[in-house]
Design a protein around this motif. Sequence first.
Motif, PDB file in Angstrom:
ATOM      1  N   ARG A 166       0.840  -1.204   0.000  1.00 44.51           N
ATOM      2  CA  ARG A 166       0.000   0.000   0.000  1.00 44.51           C
ATOM      3  C   ARG A 166       0.869   1.246   0.000  1.00 44.51           C
ATOM      4  N   SER A 169      -0.770   7.147  -0.821  1.00 48.97           N
ATOM      5  CA  SER A 169      -2.043   7.681  -1.301  1.00 48.97           C
ATOM      6  C   SER A 169      -3.209   6.740  -1.028  1.00 48.97           C
ATOM      7  N   GLY A 170      -2.925   5.586  -0.432  1.00 53.03           N
ATOM      8  CA  GLY A 170      -3.980   4.629  -0.136  1.00 53.03           C
ATOM      9  C   GLY A 170      -4.242   3.634  -1.236  1.00 53.03           C
ATOM     10  N   TRP A 193      -7.535   2.404   0.372  1.00 54.88           N
ATOM     11  CA  TRP A 193      -7.089   1.474   1.407  1.00 54.88           C
ATOM     12  C   TRP A 193      -6.353   2.171   2.544  1.00 54.88           C
ATOM     13  N   GLY A 194      -6.150   3.482   2.441  1.00 52.32           N
ATOM     14  CA  GLY A 194      -5.534   4.228   3.527  1.00 52.32           C
ATOM     15  C   GLY A 194      -6.436   4.365   4.738  1.00 52.32           C
ATOM     16  N   GLN A 195      -7.720   4.053   4.594  1.00 55.21           N
ATOM     17  CA  GLN A 195      -8.649   4.126   5.728  1.00 55.21           C
ATOM     18  C   GLN A 195      -8.415   3.012   6.736  1.00 55.21           C
ATOM     19  N   ASP A 217     -10.835  -0.433  10.056  1.00 58.11           N
ATOM     20  CA  ASP A 217     -10.800   0.991   9.755  1.00 58.11           C
ATOM     21  C   ASP A 217     -10.576   1.812  11.025  1.00 58.11           C
TER      22      ASP A 217
END
Length: 305
Positions: A166, A169-170, A193-195, A217
């Motif tokens: 990852r 930038s997610g 996917w950064g959450q 999350d």
Amino acid sequence: MAKTSGRTRGRIAARLTAAAITAALVATGASAVAAENPAKSAQSASAKAQAPSGLRSSAVADTTRNALYGFAGNGYLYSYAPDGNGGLGARVKSGENWGTEKDLTQVDHNGDGHSDGIWYRSSDGYLRYFMWDVGEFTVGGGWNTYNHIWSVGNLGGAGAGDLLARDGSGNLYIYLGYGDGKLTSRYKVGGGWGQYNQIAGNGDLTGDGKADIVARDGSGTLWLYKGTGNYKAPFEGRTRIGGGWNAYNTLISTGDLDYDGKTDLIARGNDGTLWRYSGTGNAAAPYKSRVMIGTGGWNTYRLLF
């Protein structure tokens, strides 16, 4: 990468000693995969090593059963083998001089249910691979573009374990494994996917024979992503498992810890306790109620894998 110096060779030997390693260093060449350019090459060092005892087989397995590894604050690496009763055996010192690595993750290349080695990302931005009984080589540079990497099983359907990465930038990418520590060029899984602050998996959670993952999350909600077996679209849409998972600071799967044929989850509490969530094989409710397998002190490890 330049030829490995005697100092570096000594560091590798010391780091991969004890139950996992016997030293005998030789220089080798290996092809490399940079984070975005798989065509580069590099020189590296390789150390002959002894596979972790009691955790190897030659047959294809239905589930993965790996030891749990942890970094202590003193740079030592310790391993805990499954005890066959859903818990972990006594710890074994498995190396030293670790501490600057950002990620380590075990991988099973041949489907026998046990790790064949580890990928790790160093602070210098190189991805390296150590294969039990063979040695260590550099896969490629530029991997500091990513903030985390995971090997969560065979996601692409080709047989060998694959790698997820990852970026800042997610965006999530998949690298397919060749079965020897080397990787294909990356394929983009998707954004957003950064959450998630935890991602874990090591096999099939839903009973369909495909590797799945779970992701937590920022609100503490845990989500299931069912695997498809297709590297071009490796996951179905997410399904909510439940809330309250911020009680844990680490989620990790070493596979089937309780030896019931289903993949389990290990969770480290914020208070340093260790818990097992046994898998059910049911996508609607993938885990049973938790069981404590460590009464405290597990926060001594900077990283569990």
